[in-house]
Design an enzyme around this catalytic site. Structure first.
Site, short mmCIF file in Angstrom:
data_model
loop_
_atom_site.label_atom_id
_atom_site.label_comp_id
_atom_site.label_asym_id
_atom_site.label_seq_id
_atom_site.Cartn_x
_atom_site.Cartn_y
_atom_site.Cartn_z
N ILE A 14 0.82 -1.21 0.00
CA ILE A 14 0.00 0.00 0.00
C ILE A 14 0.86 1.27 0.00
CG2 ILE A 14 -0.32 0.18 2.53
CD1 ILE A 14 -3.09 0.75 -0.04
N SER A 36 11.72 0.47 7.56
CA SER A 36 11.45 -0.82 6.94
C SER A 36 12.56 -1.78 7.34
CB SER A 36 11.39 -0.68 5.42
OG SER A 36 11.32 -1.97 4.83
N LYS A 90 -6.24 2.67 7.09
CA LYS A 90 -7.45 2.03 7.60
C LYS A 90 -7.19 0.54 7.75
CE LYS A 90 -9.36 -0.48 4.90
NZ LYS A 90 -9.54 -1.45 3.79
N ASP A 168 -12.38 -6.22 5.45
CA ASP A 168 -11.26 -5.36 5.04
C ASP A 168 -11.67 -4.49 3.84
OD1 ASP A 168 -8.23 -4.71 5.20
OD2 ASP A 168 -8.57 -5.24 3.11
#
Lengths: 308, 308
Positions: A14, A36, A90, A168
């Protein structure tokens, strides 16, 4: 205006598909660092975890959290306690209670917390909201049917307890519903279909009640092959509205409306910049609340095993 | 002080066992009417439904709603819209969203809404809260194990979707937990055990996380024969507290404390009177929120069929 330095925490699909291009296109933000463990981006300062980032880069005031909800709470807490304006992908938490805790913490710390719902920035949503503002909805039908194999290939976490399953994508529909309908709604019945080998539902049917006898039905299904459907139809006392393509297309009484599409994630970052400038937060938990309520109230049924 | 006239809506077991005796013993309230389809009480004005009550008795300013949560929302809405101060048995709704809607409505109408949690008025709870106020909890263990056949004989609604199953008593423990522990908590793991022939869990194990590494474990079980257990143990940096018998007994460092017991339901009605006098509401949804979160996050397992 000077651009605000922002860090991306969690460089997964994403972040690469949406957040990084949206920041690159934004005048309001500069991508200054990433966190990361599996390596960041070419030419961008990367850190192994949030603690290292906070220590090394006190010059970055805004963090955008892009990891799944399960590990996110502790990282969000650290971000807020470090005084960072914080944006959450989200859903804003694995539970409503943890999101409420973060909202309280952000208030106490005087930082911006933005619990995002990207579908609210789809091209047709703002116009749908405006059109509905002076009408009375009489019947609402939500159909959100997609092929999980196409959109979530090999993503095991969505099938694990807390991963929410078909909610989801379904929560995107609920985020639009709560944005465009001014009336308070609550789930009065739900059926959740669990594959016999999975911990989260592959399909769900919900019925909501609202004032003046308003009923909303929502059907979510992850077993849709062929054409994909993300539609919301609202009948009112004065015409019918249909949002389709997840909010990107708007018909009013069957006439397709001309829309300006500046993109969902660019919309989120513009809103994040506005919230920071105004010293405000935006933490609307209604979509997640409806999901939790549906799990609590819903009738469970077992359906055929799902194999990826 | 003149006693406030109150009506009881829903004359079932909880009304007869608890509400009516508490009102009879209260100086603050007079029982002026009931709503019951199956007949009310000897010598008390009875009405078939809330509409008839509202029409016939404009002199009654306070309504106490004693029916199960599933049918309660529409009745509570009518009560609030009729301008009545409204008291709700626990849980305050079949969903969190509907309870939030009622709270908003009560605010708009300028009436008192009291979402009760009777276990918070057990004899040891106030003192436990006070003792904990200047200590730091390090570990909390909740054990709530009872025999469903003894406490809910033939009550089918608790086994139907929305009936909450073992959370019906378990939410009493959560109402005490949220009353005595000042720290925000959220569920991080849950296992819900569903009998293969039932729609709600017969047992549940929950883990909550709080600040500074605080963990709370809660075990609810409806299959407990023999001695019944309703215990909450809180270890702190400065001693250990144990509430047992559902909050009626308090030990601090193994020393049994002397308590004044004025009764749970008399405590609720005293609080309702105070809220009306102060023009305030008390709608704490955290216990119900934790249950909804546990249903959303929890892992489900199927256990042996349960026959009443």
């Amino acid at each position: 205006m000077t651009a605000t330095k922002v860090a991306i925490l969690g460089v997964g699909k994403i972040a690469r598909d949406q957040h990084i291009p949206a920041i690159a296109a934004s005048d309001a933000f500069d991508l200054a660092a990433t966190v990361s463990r599996s390596g960041g981006l070419e030419g961008v300062d990367n850190h192994p975890d949030i603690d290292a980032l906070v220590l090394a880069r006190p010059d970055i005031p805004a963090f955008s959290l892009c990891m799944p909800p399960q590990p996110r709470f502790e990282i969000a807490k650290k971000a807020i306690l470090a005084g960072k304006h914080t944006m959450l992908e989200k859903p804003p938490g694995a539970t409503v209670s943890e999101a409420l805790t973060l909202a309280d913490l952000a208030r106490a710390q005087g930082v911006t917390l933005f619990a995002t719902w990207h579908s609210r920035y789809a091209a047709g949503v703002a116009q749908a909201r405006e059109w509905l503002a002076d009408r009375t909805p009489t019947k609402v039908e939500i159909i959100w049917k997609e092929d999980v194999r196409r959109w979530h290939p090999g993503q095991d976490w969505i099938w694990e307890a807390g991963g929410m399953g078909v909610f989801d994508p379904g929560i995107n529909a609920l985020s639009i519903m709560t944005e465009i309908l001014p009336d308070p709604l609550h789930v009065i019945a739900a059926t959740l279909s669990f594959p016999e080998n999975r911990a989260t539902p592959i399909a769900a049917d919900l019925t909501f009640a609202g004032p003046r006898g308003l009923q909303v039905s929502a059907g979510f299904d992850w077993r849709q092959e062929g054409p994909q459907t993300w539609d919301i139809t609202v009948q009112t006392d004065n015409g019918t509205l249909r949002l389709s393509d997840g909010g990107a297309t708007l018909h009013i009484d069957d006439a397709k409306q001309t829309l300006q599409d500046s993109g969902e994630y660019p919309g989120l970052y513009a809103r994040f910049a506005d919230l920071i400038a105004a010293g405000q937060s935006d933490v609307d938990l209604r979509p997640l609340q409806h999901v939790a309520d549906a799990f609590m109230l819903g009738r469970r049924e077992t359906v055929a095993a799902f194999h990826d």
